[in-house]
Motif scaffolding. Structure first.
Motif, mmCIF file in Angstrom:
data_model
loop_
_atom_site.group_PDB
_atom_site.id
_atom_site.type_symbol
_atom_site.label_atom_id
_atom_site.label_comp_id
_atom_site.label_asym_id
_atom_site.label_seq_id
_atom_site.Cartn_x
_atom_site.Cartn_y
_atom_site.Cartn_z
ATOM 1 N N TYR A 1 0.844 -1.210 0.000
ATOM 2 C CA TYR A 1 0.000 0.000 0.000
ATOM 3 C C TYR A 1 0.874 1.253 0.000
ATOM 4 C CZ TYR A 1 -3.652 3.244 1.603
ATOM 5 O OH TYR A 1 -4.530 4.299 1.723
ATOM 6 N N CYS A 2 1.951 1.204 0.776
ATOM 7 C CA CYS A 2 2.879 2.342 0.847
ATOM 8 C C CYS A 2 3.510 2.582 -0.538
ATOM 9 C CB CYS A 2 3.946 2.057 1.895
ATOM 10 S SG CYS A 2 5.077 3.419 2.136
ATOM 11 N N SER B 1 0.862 3.843 -3.017
ATOM 12 C CA SER B 1 0.567 5.268 -2.795
ATOM 13 C C SER B 1 1.675 6.121 -3.419
ATOM 14 C CB SER B 1 0.468 5.577 -1.300
ATOM 15 O OG SER B 1 -0.492 4.747 -0.705
ATOM 16 N N LEU C 1 -9.613 5.617 -12.652
ATOM 17 C CA LEU C 1 -10.689 5.267 -11.707
ATOM 18 C C LEU C 1 -10.428 3.899 -11.071
ATOM 19 C CD1 LEU C 1 -14.081 6.454 -13.247
ATOM 20 C CD2 LEU C 1 -12.708 7.535 -11.509
ATOM 21 N N TRP C 2 -9.995 2.925 -11.872
ATOM 22 C CA TRP C 2 -9.711 1.598 -11.319
ATOM 23 C C TRP C 2 -8.538 1.654 -10.349
ATOM 24 C CZ3 TRP C 2 -12.077 -2.913 -10.765
ATOM 25 C CH2 TRP C 2 -13.233 -3.138 -11.519
ATOM 26 N N ILE D 1 -9.953 2.899 -7.270
ATOM 27 C CA ILE D 1 -10.739 1.828 -6.633
ATOM 28 C C ILE D 1 -9.800 0.895 -5.868
ATOM 29 C CG2 ILE D 1 -12.068 -0.291 -7.147
ATOM 30 C CD1 ILE D 1 -13.401 1.334 -9.463
ATOM 31 N N TRP E 1 -6.818 1.522 -4.704
ATOM 32 C CA TRP E 1 -6.250 2.223 -3.548
ATOM 33 C C TRP E 1 -7.284 2.316 -2.415
ATOM 34 C CZ3 TRP E 1 -6.937 7.309 -1.463
ATOM 35 C CH2 TRP E 1 -5.906 7.704 -0.608
ATOM 36 N N LEU E 2 -8.529 2.632 -2.772
ATOM 37 C CA LEU E 2 -9.594 2.704 -1.758
ATOM 38 C C LEU E 2 -9.852 1.324 -1.156
ATOM 39 C CD1 LEU E 2 -12.180 5.080 -3.515
ATOM 40 C CD2 LEU E 2 -10.836 5.616 -1.481
ATOM 41 N N PHE E 3 -9.769 0.292 -2.003
ATOM 42 C CA PHE E 3 -10.037 -1.064 -1.518
ATOM 43 C C PHE E 3 -9.019 -1.473 -0.456
ATOM 44 C CE2 PHE E 3 -9.879 -5.653 -1.445
ATOM 45 C CZ PHE E 3 -11.220 -5.986 -1.387
ATOM 46 N N SER F 1 -7.265 0.613 1.276
ATOM 47 C CA SER F 1 -7.509 1.504 2.428
ATOM 48 C C SER F 1 -8.594 0.877 3.297
ATOM 49 C CB SER F 1 -7.996 2.883 1.977
ATOM 50 O OG SER F 1 -7.100 3.458 1.082
ATOM 51 N N LEU F 2 -9.619 0.346 2.614
ATOM 52 C CA LEU F 2 -10.722 -0.316 3.334
ATOM 53 C C LEU F 2 -10.177 -1.512 4.116
ATOM 54 C CD1 LEU F 2 -14.210 -0.952 1.884
ATOM 55 C CD2 LEU F 2 -13.105 -2.801 3.049
ATOM 56 N N LEU G 1 -7.150 -1.990 5.299
ATOM 57 C CA LEU G 1 -6.341 -1.552 6.446
ATOM 58 C C LEU G 1 -7.216 -1.030 7.590
ATOM 59 C CD1 LEU G 1 -3.378 0.182 4.565
ATOM 60 C CD2 LEU G 1 -3.297 -1.988 5.798
ATOM 61 N N HIS G 2 -8.322 -0.376 7.238
ATOM 62 C CA HIS G 2 -9.236 0.126 8.273
ATOM 63 C C HIS G 2 -10.076 -1.018 8.864
ATOM 64 C CE1 HIS G 2 -8.224 4.048 6.508
ATOM 65 N NE2 HIS G 2 -8.563 4.540 7.688
ATOM 66 N N ALA G 3 -10.548 -1.902 7.967
ATOM 67 C CA ALA G 3 -11.416 -2.990 8.420
ATOM 68 C C ALA G 3 -10.678 -3.915 9.394
ATOM 69 C CB ALA G 3 -11.916 -3.781 7.220
#
Lengths: 237, 247
Positions: free
Chosen positions: A154-155, A158, A183-184, A187, A189-191, A193-194, A196-198
Protein backbone atom coordinates in the motif's frame (compact mmCIF):
# COMPACT_ATOMS: atom_id res chain seq x y z
CA UNK A 1 17.59 -13.76 -24.62
CA UNK A 2 14.54 -16.04 -24.90
CA UNK A 3 16.75 -18.85 -23.67
CA UNK A 4 17.19 -17.02 -20.36
CA UNK A 5 13.41 -16.85 -19.90
CA UNK A 6 12.95 -20.54 -20.72
CA UNK A 7 15.83 -21.50 -18.42
CA UNK A 8 14.38 -19.44 -15.58
CA UNK A 9 11.05 -21.31 -15.94
CA UNK A 10 12.89 -24.66 -15.87
CA UNK A 11 14.77 -23.61 -12.73
CA UNK A 12 11.56 -22.49 -11.05
CA UNK A 13 9.94 -25.86 -11.84
CA UNK A 14 13.00 -27.59 -10.36
CA UNK A 15 12.56 -25.29 -7.37
CA UNK A 16 9.58 -27.41 -6.26
CA UNK A 17 12.13 -30.21 -5.72
CA UNK A 18 14.90 -28.04 -4.22
CA UNK A 19 14.46 -24.33 -3.49
CA UNK A 20 18.02 -23.47 -4.51
CA UNK A 21 17.03 -24.04 -8.15
CA UNK A 22 14.33 -21.39 -7.88
CA UNK A 23 16.85 -18.89 -6.50
CA UNK A 24 18.96 -19.60 -9.58
CA UNK A 25 15.82 -18.98 -11.67
CA UNK A 26 15.42 -15.64 -9.94
CA UNK A 27 19.04 -14.74 -10.75
CA UNK A 28 18.39 -15.58 -14.40
CA UNK A 29 15.36 -13.30 -14.32
CA UNK A 30 17.53 -10.51 -12.92
CA UNK A 31 20.08 -11.12 -15.70
CA UNK A 32 17.32 -11.01 -18.35
CA UNK A 33 15.93 -7.72 -17.00
CA UNK A 34 19.42 -6.19 -16.83
CA UNK A 35 20.22 -7.36 -20.36
CA UNK A 36 17.05 -5.81 -21.72
CA UNK A 37 17.76 -2.63 -19.78
CA UNK A 38 21.23 -2.39 -21.31
CA UNK A 39 19.92 -3.22 -24.77
CA UNK A 40 17.17 -0.58 -24.61
CA UNK A 41 19.16 1.93 -22.53
CA UNK A 42 16.20 2.40 -20.17
CA UNK A 43 14.24 0.49 -17.54
CA UNK A 44 12.46 -2.31 -19.43
CA UNK A 45 9.03 -1.46 -18.07
CA UNK A 46 6.87 -0.78 -21.09
CA UNK A 47 4.31 -3.20 -22.53
CA UNK A 48 2.83 -6.40 -21.07
CA UNK A 49 5.90 -8.61 -21.74
CA UNK A 50 8.37 -6.53 -19.73
CA UNK A 51 5.95 -5.48 -17.00
CA UNK A 52 4.65 -9.02 -16.38
CA UNK A 53 8.21 -10.34 -16.31
CA UNK A 54 9.28 -7.56 -13.95
CA UNK A 55 6.29 -8.27 -11.70
CA UNK A 56 7.11 -12.00 -11.55
CA UNK A 57 10.71 -11.20 -10.55
CA UNK A 58 9.44 -8.68 -7.98
CA UNK A 59 7.26 -11.38 -6.40
CA UNK A 60 10.41 -13.42 -5.74
CA UNK A 61 12.33 -10.35 -4.63
CA UNK A 62 9.84 -9.71 -1.80
CA UNK A 63 8.98 -13.35 -1.06
CA UNK A 64 12.57 -14.39 -0.28
CA UNK A 65 13.09 -12.08 2.76
CA UNK A 66 9.56 -12.84 3.93
CA UNK A 67 10.23 -16.59 3.84
CA UNK A 68 13.27 -16.15 6.12
CA UNK A 69 10.90 -15.21 8.93
CA UNK A 70 8.49 -18.11 8.36
CA UNK A 71 8.32 -21.59 9.85
CA UNK A 72 6.28 -23.02 7.00
CA UNK A 73 8.47 -21.61 4.24
CA UNK A 74 8.25 -24.78 2.11
CA UNK A 75 4.55 -24.39 1.34
CA UNK A 76 4.83 -20.61 1.00
CA UNK A 77 7.72 -20.70 -1.43
CA UNK A 78 6.19 -23.49 -3.50
CA UNK A 79 3.05 -21.37 -3.94
CA UNK A 80 5.20 -18.38 -4.84
CA UNK A 81 7.08 -20.42 -7.48
CA UNK A 82 3.71 -21.35 -9.00
CA UNK A 83 2.68 -17.69 -9.17
CA UNK A 84 6.03 -16.63 -10.66
CA UNK A 85 5.90 -19.35 -13.35
CA UNK A 86 2.31 -18.32 -14.19
CA UNK A 87 3.29 -14.68 -14.80
CA UNK A 88 6.48 -15.55 -16.70
CA UNK A 89 4.43 -17.79 -19.00
CA UNK A 90 1.85 -15.03 -19.61
CA UNK A 91 4.67 -12.55 -20.31
CA UNK A 92 5.89 -14.89 -23.06
CA UNK A 93 2.56 -14.52 -24.87
CA UNK A 94 3.44 -10.89 -25.63
CA UNK A 95 6.08 -9.47 -27.96
CA UNK A 96 8.72 -7.35 -26.17
CA UNK A 97 8.41 -3.61 -26.80
CA UNK A 98 11.74 -2.68 -28.39
CA UNK A 99 10.89 0.68 -29.96
CA UNK A 100 12.38 3.90 -28.56
CA UNK A 101 10.15 5.64 -26.05
CA UNK A 102 8.51 8.98 -26.74
CA UNK A 103 10.52 11.74 -24.97
CA UNK A 104 7.66 12.27 -22.51
CA UNK A 105 8.22 8.77 -21.05
CA UNK A 106 11.95 9.14 -20.46
CA UNK A 107 11.81 10.63 -16.99
CA UNK A 108 12.55 9.61 -13.41
CA UNK A 109 8.89 10.15 -12.42
CA UNK A 110 7.59 7.75 -15.05
CA UNK A 111 10.15 5.06 -14.23
CA UNK A 112 9.55 5.21 -10.49
CA UNK A 113 5.78 5.37 -11.05
CA UNK A 114 5.85 2.13 -13.04
CA UNK A 115 8.50 0.34 -10.94
CA UNK A 116 6.68 1.11 -7.66
CA UNK A 117 3.34 0.07 -9.18
CA UNK A 118 4.70 -3.36 -10.05
CA UNK A 119 6.50 -3.75 -6.74
CA UNK A 120 3.17 -3.11 -5.03
CA UNK A 121 1.29 -5.47 -7.38
CA UNK A 122 3.87 -8.15 -6.52
CA UNK A 123 3.29 -7.61 -2.79
CA UNK A 124 -0.48 -7.73 -3.25
CA UNK A 125 0.03 -11.01 -5.14
CA UNK A 126 2.10 -12.39 -2.25
CA UNK A 127 -0.66 -11.25 0.12
CA UNK A 128 -3.24 -13.21 -1.90
CA UNK A 129 -1.05 -16.33 -1.76
CA UNK A 130 -0.70 -15.92 2.01
CA UNK A 131 -4.47 -15.52 2.26
CA UNK A 132 -5.08 -18.77 0.40
CA UNK A 133 -2.48 -20.55 2.58
CA UNK A 134 -4.27 -19.19 5.67
CA UNK A 135 -7.43 -21.04 4.64
CA UNK A 136 -5.66 -24.27 3.65
CA UNK A 137 -3.30 -24.42 6.61
CA UNK A 138 -5.42 -22.49 9.11
CA UNK A 139 -2.24 -20.65 10.04
CA UNK A 140 -2.69 -17.42 11.95
CA UNK A 141 0.87 -16.46 11.05
CA UNK A 142 -0.09 -16.24 7.39
CA UNK A 143 -2.68 -13.57 8.25
CA UNK A 144 -0.05 -11.38 9.90
CA UNK A 145 2.34 -11.85 6.99
CA UNK A 146 -0.52 -10.97 4.63
CA UNK A 147 -1.09 -7.74 6.57
CA UNK A 148 2.62 -6.87 6.41
CA UNK A 149 2.75 -7.53 2.66
CA UNK A 150 -0.33 -5.35 2.11
CA UNK A 151 0.98 -2.55 4.33
CA UNK A 152 4.29 -2.35 2.42
CA UNK A 153 2.44 -2.78 -0.90
CA UNK A 154 0.00 0.00 0.00
CA UNK A 155 2.88 2.34 0.85
CA UNK A 156 4.59 1.63 -2.50
CA UNK A 157 1.30 1.87 -4.39
CA UNK A 158 0.57 5.27 -2.80
CA UNK A 159 4.06 6.43 -3.78
CA UNK A 160 3.45 5.14 -7.33
CA UNK A 161 0.19 7.11 -7.55
CA UNK A 162 1.79 10.29 -6.21
CA UNK A 163 4.79 9.99 -8.56
CA UNK A 164 2.38 9.29 -11.42
CA UNK A 165 0.50 12.48 -10.52
CA UNK A 166 3.73 14.52 -10.51
CA UNK A 167 4.73 13.06 -13.88
CA UNK A 168 1.27 13.67 -15.36
CA UNK A 169 1.37 17.30 -14.21
CA UNK A 170 4.81 17.86 -15.75
CA UNK A 171 3.92 16.03 -18.95
CA UNK A 172 0.27 16.90 -19.55
CA UNK A 173 -0.57 19.78 -17.21
CA UNK A 174 -2.83 17.83 -14.89
CA UNK A 175 -2.22 15.38 -12.06
CA UNK A 176 -5.51 13.60 -12.71
CA UNK A 177 -7.21 12.30 -15.84
CA UNK A 178 -10.77 11.04 -16.04
CA UNK A 179 -10.13 7.66 -17.65
CA UNK A 180 -11.20 4.14 -16.56
CA UNK A 181 -7.58 3.30 -15.65
CA UNK A 182 -7.32 6.19 -13.20
CA UNK A 183 -10.69 5.27 -11.71
CA UNK A 184 -9.71 1.60 -11.32
CA UNK A 185 -6.41 2.65 -9.74
CA UNK A 186 -8.38 4.76 -7.26
CA UNK A 187 -10.74 1.83 -6.63
CA UNK A 188 -7.72 -0.36 -5.90
CA UNK A 189 -6.25 2.22 -3.55
CA UNK A 190 -9.59 2.70 -1.76
CA UNK A 191 -10.04 -1.06 -1.52
CA UNK A 192 -6.72 -1.55 0.28
CA UNK A 193 -7.51 1.50 2.43
CA UNK A 194 -10.72 -0.32 3.33
CA UNK A 195 -8.72 -3.48 4.15
CA UNK A 196 -6.34 -1.55 6.45
CA UNK A 197 -9.24 0.13 8.27
CA UNK A 198 -11.42 -2.99 8.42
CA UNK A 199 -8.63 -5.06 9.98
CA UNK A 200 -8.66 -2.69 12.96
CA UNK A 201 -12.21 -3.81 13.80
CA UNK A 202 -12.85 -7.04 15.68
CA UNK A 203 -15.63 -8.13 13.33
CA UNK A 204 -13.40 -7.86 10.29
CA UNK A 205 -10.18 -9.22 11.77
CA UNK A 206 -9.13 -12.74 10.77
CA UNK A 207 -11.07 -14.50 7.99
CA UNK A 208 -13.00 -11.50 6.58
CA UNK A 209 -9.86 -9.38 6.21
CA UNK A 210 -7.95 -12.34 4.72
CA UNK A 211 -10.73 -12.66 2.11
CA UNK A 212 -10.37 -8.93 1.36
CA UNK A 213 -6.64 -9.49 0.86
CA UNK A 214 -7.40 -12.19 -1.72
CA UNK A 215 -10.11 -10.16 -3.52
CA UNK A 216 -7.69 -7.22 -3.66
CA UNK A 217 -5.39 -9.11 -5.98
CA UNK A 218 -8.26 -9.84 -8.37
CA UNK A 219 -8.85 -6.07 -8.54
CA UNK A 220 -5.09 -5.61 -9.12
CA UNK A 221 -5.23 -8.00 -12.07
CA UNK A 222 -8.24 -6.28 -13.59
CA UNK A 223 -6.72 -2.83 -13.03
CA UNK A 224 -3.48 -3.91 -14.67
CA UNK A 225 -4.48 -6.29 -17.46
CA UNK A 226 -8.27 -5.98 -17.80
CA UNK A 227 -8.46 -2.19 -18.03
CA UNK A 228 -5.30 -1.87 -20.13
CA UNK A 229 -6.53 -4.43 -22.66
CA UNK A 230 -10.28 -3.80 -22.65
CA UNK A 231 -10.84 -0.11 -21.85
CA UNK A 232 -9.55 3.01 -23.57
CA UNK A 233 -7.23 4.99 -21.29
CA UNK A 234 -3.88 6.74 -20.99
CA UNK A 235 -2.40 3.36 -19.97
CA UNK A 236 -3.64 1.28 -22.93
CA UNK A 237 -1.08 -1.30 -24.14
CA UNK B 1 -31.51 18.27 19.91
CA UNK B 2 -28.44 17.36 22.00
CA UNK B 3 -29.35 13.70 21.59
CA UNK B 4 -29.51 14.11 17.80
CA UNK B 5 -26.19 15.98 17.68
CA UNK B 6 -24.56 13.28 19.78
CA UNK B 7 -25.92 10.66 17.40
CA UNK B 8 -24.52 12.50 14.38
CA UNK B 9 -21.16 12.97 16.09
CA UNK B 10 -21.00 9.28 17.01
CA UNK B 11 -21.81 8.38 13.41
CA UNK B 12 -18.91 10.48 12.12
CA UNK B 13 -16.54 9.30 14.84
CA UNK B 14 -17.03 5.66 13.97
CA UNK B 15 -14.50 3.47 12.16
CA UNK B 16 -17.48 1.46 10.90
CA UNK B 17 -18.72 4.60 9.12
CA UNK B 18 -15.32 4.97 7.42
CA UNK B 19 -15.45 1.36 6.21
CA UNK B 20 -18.97 1.65 4.77
CA UNK B 21 -18.22 5.02 3.19
CA UNK B 22 -15.11 3.58 1.52
CA UNK B 23 -17.20 0.68 0.24
CA UNK B 24 -19.89 3.05 -1.06
CA UNK B 25 -17.21 5.16 -2.77
CA UNK B 26 -15.72 2.06 -4.40
CA UNK B 27 -19.15 1.04 -5.72
CA UNK B 28 -19.79 4.52 -7.18
CA UNK B 29 -16.44 4.57 -9.01
CA UNK B 30 -16.91 0.98 -10.15
CA UNK B 31 -20.21 1.88 -11.78
CA UNK B 32 -18.54 4.96 -13.29
CA UNK B 33 -15.82 2.92 -15.00
CA UNK B 34 -18.51 1.10 -16.98
CA UNK B 35 -20.63 4.18 -17.79
CA UNK B 36 -17.68 6.38 -18.82
CA UNK B 37 -16.44 4.51 -21.92
CA UNK B 38 -20.01 4.18 -23.26
CA UNK B 39 -20.99 7.87 -23.23
CA UNK B 40 -19.51 10.45 -25.58
CA UNK B 41 -20.16 13.30 -23.13
CA UNK B 42 -17.19 12.16 -21.04
CA UNK B 43 -14.82 13.16 -23.87
CA UNK B 44 -15.39 16.82 -22.86
CA UNK B 45 -14.63 16.18 -19.20
CA UNK B 46 -10.96 17.04 -19.75
CA UNK B 47 -11.67 20.36 -21.40
CA UNK B 48 -13.54 22.16 -18.59
CA UNK B 49 -13.70 22.21 -14.78
CA UNK B 50 -15.48 19.18 -13.33
CA UNK B 51 -18.27 21.14 -11.64
CA UNK B 52 -19.08 23.11 -14.84
CA UNK B 53 -19.20 19.86 -16.76
CA UNK B 54 -21.37 18.19 -14.12
CA UNK B 55 -23.96 20.98 -14.21
CA UNK B 56 -24.18 20.86 -18.03
CA UNK B 57 -24.32 17.05 -18.35
CA UNK B 58 -27.42 14.84 -17.95
CA UNK B 59 -27.86 13.30 -14.50
CA UNK B 60 -28.56 9.83 -15.89
CA UNK B 61 -24.87 9.53 -16.84
CA UNK B 62 -23.37 11.60 -14.00
CA UNK B 63 -25.33 10.30 -10.98
CA UNK B 64 -22.41 8.09 -9.92
CA UNK B 65 -20.10 11.15 -9.85
CA UNK B 66 -22.63 13.09 -7.73
CA UNK B 67 -22.85 10.04 -5.47
CA UNK B 68 -19.04 9.86 -5.25
CA UNK B 69 -18.90 13.57 -4.30
CA UNK B 70 -21.51 13.06 -1.54
CA UNK B 71 -19.69 10.03 -0.12
CA UNK B 72 -16.33 11.83 -0.35
CA UNK B 73 -17.80 14.79 1.57
CA UNK B 74 -19.02 12.44 4.30
CA UNK B 75 -15.65 10.66 4.29
CA UNK B 76 -13.92 14.03 4.68
CA UNK B 77 -15.98 14.85 7.77
CA UNK B 78 -15.38 11.33 9.11
CA UNK B 79 -11.60 11.55 8.54
CA UNK B 80 -11.34 15.00 10.08
CA UNK B 81 -13.34 14.17 13.20
CA UNK B 82 -11.72 10.77 13.75
CA UNK B 83 -8.24 12.31 13.47
CA UNK B 84 -9.01 15.11 15.93
CA UNK B 85 -10.64 12.71 18.36
CA UNK B 86 -7.75 10.25 18.12
CA UNK B 87 -5.11 12.91 18.83
CA UNK B 88 -7.10 14.23 21.81
CA UNK B 89 -7.81 10.76 23.23
CA UNK B 90 -4.30 9.39 22.84
CA UNK B 91 -2.29 12.55 23.46
CA UNK B 92 -0.80 11.18 26.67
CA UNK B 93 0.35 7.94 25.06
CA UNK B 94 4.06 7.11 24.97
CA UNK B 95 4.28 6.06 21.33
CA UNK B 96 3.55 9.55 20.08
CA UNK B 97 4.88 8.94 16.57
CA UNK B 98 2.70 5.87 16.18
CA UNK B 99 -0.36 7.93 17.18
CA UNK B 100 0.45 10.86 14.94
CA UNK B 101 1.52 8.94 11.78
CA UNK B 102 -2.00 7.84 10.73
CA UNK B 103 -3.21 11.41 11.34
CA UNK B 104 -0.45 12.77 9.06
CA UNK B 105 -1.67 10.29 6.41
CA UNK B 106 -5.24 11.55 6.95
CA UNK B 107 -4.14 15.19 6.63
CA UNK B 108 -2.31 14.29 3.41
CA UNK B 109 -5.50 12.66 2.12
CA UNK B 110 -7.54 15.76 3.03
CA UNK B 111 -5.07 18.01 1.18
CA UNK B 112 -5.44 15.81 -1.89
CA UNK B 113 -9.22 16.17 -1.67
CA UNK B 114 -8.83 19.94 -1.31
CA UNK B 115 -6.64 19.90 -4.44
CA UNK B 116 -9.35 18.09 -6.41
CA UNK B 117 -11.97 20.51 -5.09
CA UNK B 118 -9.93 23.55 -6.19
CA UNK B 119 -9.20 22.05 -9.60
CA UNK B 120 -12.84 21.04 -10.05
CA UNK B 121 -13.84 24.70 -9.64
CA UNK B 122 -11.05 26.68 -11.23
CA UNK B 123 -9.08 24.64 -13.73
CA UNK B 124 -8.58 25.86 -17.27
CA UNK B 125 -7.47 24.19 -20.47
CA UNK B 126 -6.96 25.77 -23.88
CA UNK B 127 -5.16 24.57 -26.99
CA UNK B 128 -3.63 26.14 -30.11
CA UNK B 129 -1.32 25.33 -33.00
CA UNK B 130 1.71 27.64 -33.17
CA UNK B 131 4.53 28.04 -35.65
CA UNK B 132 7.82 29.88 -35.18
CA UNK B 133 7.27 33.62 -34.74
CA UNK B 134 3.54 33.32 -33.93
CA UNK B 135 1.96 34.60 -30.70
CA UNK B 136 -1.18 33.97 -28.63
CA UNK B 137 -2.79 35.86 -25.76
CA UNK B 138 -3.08 33.85 -22.56
CA UNK B 139 -6.10 34.06 -20.17
CA UNK B 140 -3.98 36.01 -17.63
CA UNK B 141 -3.32 38.76 -20.19
CA UNK B 142 0.26 37.75 -21.01
CA UNK B 143 1.24 37.25 -24.63
CA UNK B 144 3.15 34.11 -25.51
CA UNK B 145 5.47 34.09 -28.51
CA UNK B 146 7.02 30.92 -29.90
CA UNK B 147 10.54 31.85 -30.89
CA UNK B 148 12.19 28.66 -32.12
CA UNK B 149 11.59 24.90 -32.24
CA UNK B 150 14.62 22.59 -32.00
CA UNK B 151 14.50 18.82 -32.55
CA UNK B 152 16.78 15.80 -32.36
CA UNK B 153 15.75 13.38 -35.09
CA UNK B 154 17.08 9.81 -35.42
CA UNK B 155 17.98 8.28 -38.85
CA UNK B 156 14.46 6.81 -39.22
CA UNK B 157 12.91 10.29 -38.91
CA UNK B 158 11.64 9.74 -35.36
CA UNK B 159 11.80 12.84 -33.14
CA UNK B 160 13.91 11.69 -30.18
CA UNK B 161 13.85 14.98 -28.33
CA UNK B 162 12.66 18.53 -28.80
CA UNK B 163 12.68 21.93 -27.16
CA UNK B 164 10.93 25.22 -27.83
CA UNK B 165 12.18 28.73 -26.96
CA UNK B 166 9.34 31.02 -25.89
CA UNK B 167 9.01 34.65 -24.79
CA UNK B 168 6.36 36.30 -22.63
CA UNK B 169 5.18 39.89 -23.21
CA UNK B 170 2.69 42.07 -21.38
CA UNK B 171 1.27 45.12 -23.20
CA UNK B 172 4.03 44.68 -25.75
CA UNK B 173 6.80 44.74 -23.11
CA UNK B 174 9.06 41.70 -22.73
CA UNK B 175 8.70 40.10 -19.25
CA UNK B 176 10.38 36.67 -19.43
CA UNK B 177 11.72 33.93 -21.65
CA UNK B 178 11.72 30.17 -21.12
CA UNK B 179 12.46 26.84 -22.77
CA UNK B 180 9.78 24.14 -22.94
CA UNK B 181 10.95 20.52 -23.14
CA UNK B 182 9.29 17.12 -22.61
CA UNK B 183 8.24 16.95 -18.92
CA UNK B 184 9.45 20.50 -18.44
CA UNK B 185 6.61 22.96 -19.03
CA UNK B 186 6.80 26.71 -18.70
CA UNK B 187 5.05 27.86 -15.50
CA UNK B 188 4.35 31.58 -15.07
CA UNK B 189 1.67 33.63 -13.29
CA UNK B 190 -0.49 30.58 -12.44
CA UNK B 191 -0.53 29.15 -15.94
CA UNK B 192 1.35 26.21 -17.41
CA UNK B 193 2.34 26.09 -21.08
CA UNK B 194 2.83 22.57 -22.47
CA UNK B 195 3.81 21.34 -25.91
CA UNK B 196 1.88 18.19 -26.76
CA UNK B 197 3.10 17.43 -30.28
CA UNK B 198 5.92 18.67 -32.47
CA UNK B 199 5.86 18.42 -36.25
CA UNK B 200 8.72 19.56 -38.51
CA UNK B 201 7.18 18.97 -41.96
CA UNK B 202 6.05 20.73 -44.10
CA UNK B 203 7.12 23.46 -41.67
CA UNK B 204 7.85 23.48 -37.90
CA UNK B 205 4.62 23.60 -35.90
CA UNK B 206 3.69 22.67 -32.31
CA UNK B 207 0.42 21.85 -30.58
CA UNK B 208 0.35 23.96 -27.43
CA UNK B 209 -1.83 23.42 -24.38
CA UNK B 210 -2.25 26.12 -21.76
CA UNK B 211 -3.52 24.92 -18.39
CA UNK B 212 -4.38 26.27 -14.98
CA UNK B 213 -4.48 23.63 -12.23
CA UNK B 214 -5.16 25.43 -8.94
CA UNK B 215 -5.05 22.19 -6.95
CA UNK B 216 -1.60 21.05 -8.14
CA UNK B 217 0.41 22.53 -5.28
CA UNK B 218 -2.03 21.22 -2.65
CA UNK B 219 -1.95 17.79 -4.25
CA UNK B 220 1.84 17.82 -3.97
CA UNK B 221 1.71 18.92 -0.31
CA UNK B 222 -0.90 16.21 0.35
CA UNK B 223 1.20 13.59 -1.41
CA UNK B 224 4.32 14.46 0.60
CA UNK B 225 2.41 14.38 3.91
CA UNK B 226 0.68 11.11 2.98
CA UNK B 227 3.99 9.44 2.14
CA UNK B 228 5.78 10.82 5.20
CA UNK B 229 3.02 9.49 7.48
CA UNK B 230 2.92 6.19 5.61
CA UNK B 231 6.66 5.57 5.85
CA UNK B 232 6.78 6.37 9.55
CA UNK B 233 3.72 4.16 10.22
CA UNK B 234 5.25 1.36 8.18
CA UNK B 235 8.52 1.40 10.13
CA UNK B 236 6.72 1.42 13.49
CA UNK B 237 3.96 -1.06 12.63
CA UNK B 238 6.09 -3.71 10.94
CA UNK B 239 8.25 -3.93 14.07
CA UNK B 240 5.28 -4.12 16.44
CA UNK B 241 3.16 -6.63 14.58
CA UNK B 242 3.68 -10.05 16.19
CA UNK B 243 3.59 -13.19 14.12
CA UNK B 244 2.07 -16.01 16.23
CA UNK B 245 4.35 -19.01 16.53
CA UNK B 246 7.09 -17.58 14.33
CA UNK B 247 10.54 -16.44 15.33
Amino acid sequence: MLMLVILSIIFYVLGFYKHAFAYAGFLLQAVYISQRGLQLDRLPLVGPHDTLFFMSASIMLFAIPMAWQMKDKQRFMNSIFGLVIFFVLISMLYTPHNKPLPPVLTTFWFETHVAFSFFSYALFGIAAVLGILYFFRNGEAFEVFQYKAILVGYCLFSAAMIFGGIWAFLAWGTYWLWTPKELWTTILWLFYSLYLHARLRKQWAGKPSVVLGIIGFLIVMFTYLGVSLLMKSSHTF
Amino acid sequence: MTFLLKHILNFFLSLRTAIWLLLAQIIMLLVGTFIMPMKEEFQNLHTEPLFDWLIESPVDITWWLWGAIVFLSLLTANTLLCSVESVIRKRAARQWLLIISPQVIHIGFLFMLLAHLLSSYGSFRGTAYMNEGSAITLPNGNELMLNQIKTEVDPSGYIRNWSADIKYYRDGIFIADDVIQPNSPSLLDGLGVYIKTVQMRPFPVVFVEVTREPGALWALVGGILFLAGMISLLVLKIKREDVPGER
